[in-house]
Design a protein around this motif. Sequence first.
Motif, PDB file in Angstrom:
ATOM      1  N   GLY A  72     -54.954 -28.797  11.265  1.00 52.90           N
ATOM      2  CA  GLY A  72     -53.545 -29.176  11.254  1.00 52.90           C
ATOM      3  C   GLY A  72     -52.638 -27.969  11.428  1.00 52.90           C
ATOM      4  N   ALA A  73     -52.987 -26.878  10.775  1.00 47.43           N
ATOM      5  CA  ALA A  73     -52.200 -25.647  10.922  1.00 47.43           C
ATOM      6  C   ALA A  73     -52.276 -25.138  12.355  1.00 47.43           C
ATOM      7  CB  ALA A  73     -52.715 -24.592   9.955  1.00 47.43           C
ATOM      8  N   ALA A  74     -53.455 -25.177  12.953  1.00 48.80           N
ATOM      9  CA  ALA A  74     -53.620 -24.705  14.329  1.00 48.80           C
ATOM     10  C   ALA A  74     -52.795 -25.545  15.301  1.00 48.80           C
ATOM     11  CB  ALA A  74     -55.094 -24.724  14.719  1.00 48.80           C
ATOM     12  N   ARG A  75     -52.707 -26.852  15.067  1.00 47.42           N
ATOM     13  CA  ARG A  75     -51.871 -27.700  15.920  1.00 47.42           C
ATOM     14  C   ARG A  75     -50.414 -27.261  15.866  1.00 47.42           C
ATOM     15  NH1 ARG A  75     -55.340 -31.662  14.112  1.00 47.42           N
ATOM     16  NH2 ARG A  75     -53.974 -32.275  12.392  1.00 47.42           N
ATOM     17  N   LYS A  76     -49.926 -26.941  14.674  1.00 48.70           N
ATOM     18  CA  LYS A  76     -48.541 -26.494  14.527  1.00 48.70           C
ATOM     19  C   LYS A  76     -48.310 -25.169  15.255  1.00 48.70           C
ATOM     20  CE  LYS A  76     -47.452 -28.881  10.249  1.00 48.70           C
ATOM     21  NZ  LYS A  76     -47.087 -28.762   8.837  1.00 48.70           N
ATOM     22  N   VAL A  77     -49.225 -24.224  15.074  1.00 48.00           N
ATOM     23  CA  VAL A  77     -49.082 -22.932  15.727  1.00 48.00           C
ATOM     24  C   VAL A  77     -49.122 -23.109  17.249  1.00 48.00           C
ATOM     25  CG1 VAL A  77     -50.112 -20.649  16.074  1.00 48.00           C
ATOM     26  CG2 VAL A  77     -50.025 -21.637  13.778  1.00 48.00           C
ATOM     27  N   ALA A  78     -50.054 -23.922  17.740  1.00 50.21           N
ATOM     28  CA  ALA A  78     -50.171 -24.143  19.171  1.00 50.21           C
ATOM     29  C   ALA A  78     -48.888 -24.748  19.725  1.00 50.21           C
ATOM     30  CB  ALA A  78     -51.359 -25.043  19.478  1.00 50.21           C
ATOM     31  N   ARG A  79     -48.280 -25.657  18.984  1.00 46.34           N
ATOM     32  CA  ARG A  79     -47.038 -26.285  19.435  1.00 46.34           C
ATOM     33  C   ARG A  79     -45.902 -25.251  19.499  1.00 46.34           C
ATOM     34  NH1 ARG A  79     -47.090 -30.610  16.294  1.00 46.34           N
ATOM     35  NH2 ARG A  79     -45.965 -29.651  14.591  1.00 46.34           N
ATOM     36  N   VAL A  80     -45.814 -24.388  18.503  1.00 41.23           N
ATOM     37  CA  VAL A  80     -44.762 -23.380  18.474  1.00 41.23           C
ATOM     38  C   VAL A  80     -44.948 -22.344  19.578  1.00 41.23           C
ATOM     39  CG1 VAL A  80     -43.866 -21.440  17.090  1.00 41.23           C
ATOM     40  CG2 VAL A  80     -44.212 -23.668  16.042  1.00 41.23           C
TER      41      VAL A  80
END
Length: 86
Positions: A72-80
Motif C-alpha cells: 500500500g505504501a509503495a502504491r502511494k509513492v508510485a502515484r506521487v
Amino acid sequence: MEEDDFQRLELLVSELDSRGLLARVVRTQSGRPFVRVINPKATSLAENVVCRAADYWWSWGEPMHRADDPAGAARKVARVLAAVNE
C-alpha cells in the motif's frame, strides 16, 4: 532505530522495485536510515521515506502509510512519483 524499521524499509524497497522504481535503503553515520526512491523515467522525481513508530513517513515529516502494508505504501509513492506521461 529498531531492526524492525530496517526490515520494513527493505520490504518497501522490494515493493517499489516491483513497480519499476529505483529504490534502496540508505544508512547514514548519524540519523535514521531511509529509502531513496527515484522514478527512472523522470529522475527529478524522487523521494526519501523513513519508517518510525510502525509507519512510513514522507520526507517532509507527514505520515504516509502504516508499515505493516508495504504494498500500500509503495502504491502511494508510485502515484506521487509518476511522470505526467505514465
